[in-house]
Design a protein around this motif. Structure first.
Motif, PDB file in Angstrom:
ATOM      1  N   ALA A  40       0.832  -1.206   0.000  1.00 40.76           N
ATOM      2  CA  ALA A  40       0.000   0.000   0.000  1.00 40.76           C
ATOM      3  C   ALA A  40       0.866   1.256   0.000  1.00 40.76           C
ATOM      4  O   ALA A  40       0.589   2.208  -0.731  1.00 40.76           O
ATOM      5  N   LEU A  41       1.915   1.249   0.797  1.00 37.93           N
ATOM      6  CA  LEU A  41       2.800   2.405   0.827  1.00 37.93           C
ATOM      7  C   LEU A  41       3.488   2.603  -0.518  1.00 37.93           C
ATOM      8  O   LEU A  41       3.587   3.741  -1.004  1.00 37.93           O
ATOM      9  N   GLN A  42       3.944   1.532  -1.124  1.00 36.60           N
ATOM     10  CA  GLN A  42       4.596   1.664  -2.427  1.00 36.60           C
ATOM     11  C   GLN A  42       3.643   2.273  -3.452  1.00 36.60           C
ATOM     12  O   GLN A  42       4.029   3.131  -4.255  1.00 36.60           O
ATOM     13  N   ALA A  43       2.387   1.841  -3.419  1.00 33.63           N
ATOM     14  CA  ALA A  43       1.388   2.427  -4.321  1.00 33.63           C
ATOM     15  C   ALA A  43       1.213   3.918  -4.045  1.00 33.63           C
ATOM     16  O   ALA A  43       1.078   4.730  -4.984  1.00 33.63           O
ATOM     17  N   GLN A  44       1.219   4.296  -2.775  1.00 30.53           N
ATOM     18  CA  GLN A  44       1.085   5.702  -2.416  1.00 30.53           C
ATOM     19  C   GLN A  44       2.275   6.512  -2.928  1.00 30.53           C
ATOM     20  O   GLN A  44       2.107   7.616  -3.460  1.00 30.53           O
ATOM     21  N   LEU A  45       3.469   5.982  -2.757  1.00 33.64           N
ATOM     22  CA  LEU A  45       4.659   6.713  -3.198  1.00 33.64           C
ATOM     23  C   LEU A  45       4.689   6.856  -4.715  1.00 33.64           C
ATOM     24  O   LEU A  45       5.094   7.899  -5.249  1.00 33.64           O
ATOM     25  N   GLU A  46       4.272   5.827  -5.422  1.00 36.76           N
ATOM     26  CA  GLU A  46       4.207   5.916  -6.880  1.00 36.76           C
ATOM     27  C   GLU A  46       3.157   6.935  -7.308  1.00 36.76           C
ATOM     28  O   GLU A  46       3.376   7.712  -8.256  1.00 36.76           O
ATOM     29  N   ARG A  47       2.020   6.936  -6.619  1.00 38.85           N
ATOM     30  CA  ARG A  47       0.995   7.927  -6.927  1.00 38.85           C
ATOM     31  C   ARG A  47       1.505   9.341  -6.645  1.00 38.85           C
ATOM     32  O   ARG A  47       1.289  10.267  -7.429  1.00 38.85           O
ATOM     33  N   LEU A  48       2.199   9.502  -5.531  1.00 35.51           N
ATOM     34  CA  LEU A  48       2.763  10.802  -5.198  1.00 35.51           C
ATOM     35  C   LEU A  48       3.716  11.294  -6.285  1.00 35.51           C
ATOM     36  O   LEU A  48       3.694  12.475  -6.655  1.00 35.51           O
ATOM     37  N   ALA A  49       4.521  10.398  -6.816  1.00 40.19           N
ATOM     38  CA  ALA A  49       5.454  10.782  -7.878  1.00 40.19           C
ATOM     39  C   ALA A  49       4.710  11.270  -9.110  1.00 40.19           C
ATOM     40  O   ALA A  49       5.212  12.123  -9.862  1.00 40.19           O
ATOM     41  N   GLU A  50       3.515  10.762  -9.328  1.00 42.28           N
ATOM     42  CA  GLU A  50       2.707  11.206 -10.474  1.00 42.28           C
ATOM     43  C   GLU A  50       2.087  12.586 -10.264  1.00 42.28           C
ATOM     44  O   GLU A  50       2.044  13.396 -11.188  1.00 42.28           O
ATOM     45  N   VAL A  51       1.588  12.831  -9.064  1.00 41.46           N
ATOM     46  CA  VAL A  51       0.719  14.002  -8.884  1.00 41.46           C
ATOM     47  C   VAL A  51       1.375  15.199  -8.211  1.00 41.46           C
ATOM     48  O   VAL A  51       0.859  16.320  -8.314  1.00 41.46           O
ATOM     49  N   GLN A  52       2.494  15.027  -7.531  1.00 41.13           N
ATOM     50  CA  GLN A  52       3.065  16.125  -6.762  1.00 41.13           C
ATOM     51  C   GLN A  52       3.392  17.340  -7.626  1.00 41.13           C
ATOM     52  O   GLN A  52       3.143  18.481  -7.241  1.00 41.13           O
ATOM     53  N   ALA A  53       3.931  17.101  -8.807  1.00 45.86           N
ATOM     54  CA  ALA A  53       4.298  18.231  -9.668  1.00 45.86           C
ATOM     55  C   ALA A  53       3.069  19.017 -10.121  1.00 45.86           C
ATOM     56  O   ALA A  53       3.179  20.196 -10.480  1.00 45.86           O
TER      57      ALA A  53
END
Length: 479
Positions: A37-50
């Protein structure tokens, strides 16, 4: 942008879309681990943070260690709580030990607390995974989210627009799929208005419902509280089970039954302008509560609410800033222009004017006591306006009428001044933008409000419109 697909876990939705309750079910069934779950969150964060710029600081390594420890507990069948392994974000005015707590200001650029504030400590003890800190406006005193430290935060429903403030980073992250729960503060509506702008549930507890120790200097004495923001009312209940009550575990496990309520509906504050779409959503919410068996009366808000907004809030908020910054002789040159102006105003007030503001607060408390003699709850919009351009501090006009910097915020601060619990509920959309409504109750009605929130959520799910409909589009609406 497309959703991330994670093959190790078979769930109804990508792992980064799951809320607190769904994650717990997936962990319990072995369909997903906290590490996945955390890995999915971090990958999602990499997509949307910018795009949304929601996070002020990310602690990926600390989160991984916490997720691994949680995974071991779930494997043994010994989770610490319903939040064990749940990724949580923390607003950047709430201290987390070892992480920067910059309060959106260069004055706090190097501030790294050694201790967790008490609600964070409870989250850790419950096994929650602290993902990082969410962006705030400088010193959390504005209704949008832009700071000299992190820049402009944007609304996932429309990145040209603001998610509101001061919990703009908290809601932008959660609405974009980062974190399953957000811990935030509310000193004048900072949980409820942003939750309404992003289709989320947000809870401002009453006084002392969530104990606070080891926090930052008090900016709004007795007005600011810590509370949760979530994608469901059920998840708010689970969060309060950890952070609520005089001691950990003191919050009720299940919501109490709530009899039919007498609800006062405020559509305006002393004739203040409200966006027509927001009014329509509030009217529809009133009809929904009537359909659920409650009585809803459209009534005028006490004039004391407007008196507080106009005469007390400006004094209390700016003198609070002046108090916090008095240890920095060069503060005016080191904060942003808006805060420098607020600081100057706070330093200029006289003691007699602060006493007058406190008298207005006492009058407001008496007026609200009268309100709750005739009704059990107050229903209103969360905000008088729909989201406005992301880099602007406030909408200059609402419903074609000019407003000042707090024109959008007229419905919320009365609950802070009087210590009342209040709940933000998703109430549909105006065009493509979410809109929220607020339920406020008398002292001690915290648990009943969350029970009503779950009643609202079930009713909306049964008809297939409103809050539940808001969930899938959050992933996301990009231009």
């Amino acid at each position: 942008m497309n959703a991330v697909v994670h093959t190790p876990a078979v769930t109804e939705a990508p792992a980064w879309q799951l809320g607190v309750h769904e994650l717990g079910e997936a962990y319990r069934a072995g369909r997903l681990t906290p590490v996945q779950a955390l890995q999915a969150q971090l990958e999602r964060l990499a997509e949307v943070q910018a795009v949304v710029n929601a996070m002020a600081w990310v602690d990926a390594e600390g989160a991984r260690r916490a997720a691994e420890a949680s995974a071991a507990r779930w494997l043994r069948g010994q989770p610490l709580s319903a939040l064990d392994g749940v990724p949580v974000t923390v607003k950047d005015n709430i201290p987390v030990a070892g992480l920067p707590c910059r309060w959106g200001s260069r004055l706090y650029q190097d501030h790294v607390p050694e201790r967790d504030e008490s609600p964070v400590a409870r989250l850790r003890a419950a096994g929650a995974v602290i993902l990082g800190k969410t962006a705030v406006p400088e010193f959390t005193l504005q209704g949008y989210t832009d700071s000299p430290v992190t820049g402009v935060t944007r609304n996932p429903w429309d990145p040209l627009l603001t998610p509101g403030g001061s919990s703009g980073g908290a809601v932008a992250a959660l609405a974009a799929g980062v974190g399953a729960l957000a811990l935030a503060t509310d000193g004048g509506g900072s949980i409820r208005r942003p939750a309404g702008h992003t289709g989320l549930y947000g809870f401002k507890p009453g006084w002392d419902t969530v104990p606070r120790e080891h926090g930052l200097p008090e900016m709004l004495p007795r007005m600011e509280v810590i509370g949760p923001i979530a994608r469901s009312a059920r998840d708010l209940q689970l969060a309060m089970g950890v952070i609520g009550g005089a001691r950990a575990g003191a919050w009720p496990d299940a919501p109490p039954p709530v009899p039919p309520q007498r609800i006062a509906c405020w559509r305006h504050i002393a004739g203040s302008p409200v966006d027509p779409g927001v009014l329509a959503a509030c009217d529809a919410a009133a009809e929904r509560w009537r359909a659920l068996g409650h009585t809803v009366d459209v009534v005028d808000a006490p004039l004391a609410v407007q008196a507080f907004n106009q005469h007390a809030w400006p004094v209390i908020s700016t003198t609070g800033l002046a108090r916090v910054l008095r240890q920095y002789p060069d503060a005016a040159a080191r904060v942003g222009p808006a805060l420098a102006e607020m600081l100057a105003r706070g330093q200029a007030w006289r003691a007699t004017e602060l006493c007058d503001a406190q008298a207005v607060v006492r009058q407001l408390r008496r007026a609200m006591a009268d309100v709750f003699r005739a009704h059990d709850l107050v229903l209103s919009p969360c905000s008088a306006a729909l989201p406005w351009p992301a880099a602007d501090s406030h909408p200059p006009r609402i419903a074609d009428q000019p407003v000042d910097g707090r024109g959008h915020a007229v419905f919320t601060a009365f609950a802070n001044a009087t210590g009342l619990p209040a709940l933000a509920l998703p109430a549909g959309r105006v065009g493509h933008l979410p809109v929220g409504v607020q339920l406020a109750g008398p002292p001690g009605s915290d648990a009943a409000l969350l029970a009503l929130g779950q009643s609202w959520e079930r009713a909306v799910a049964a008809v297939g419109t409103g809050a539940v409909e808001l969930t899938p589009p959050l992933w996301p609406i990009w231009p």
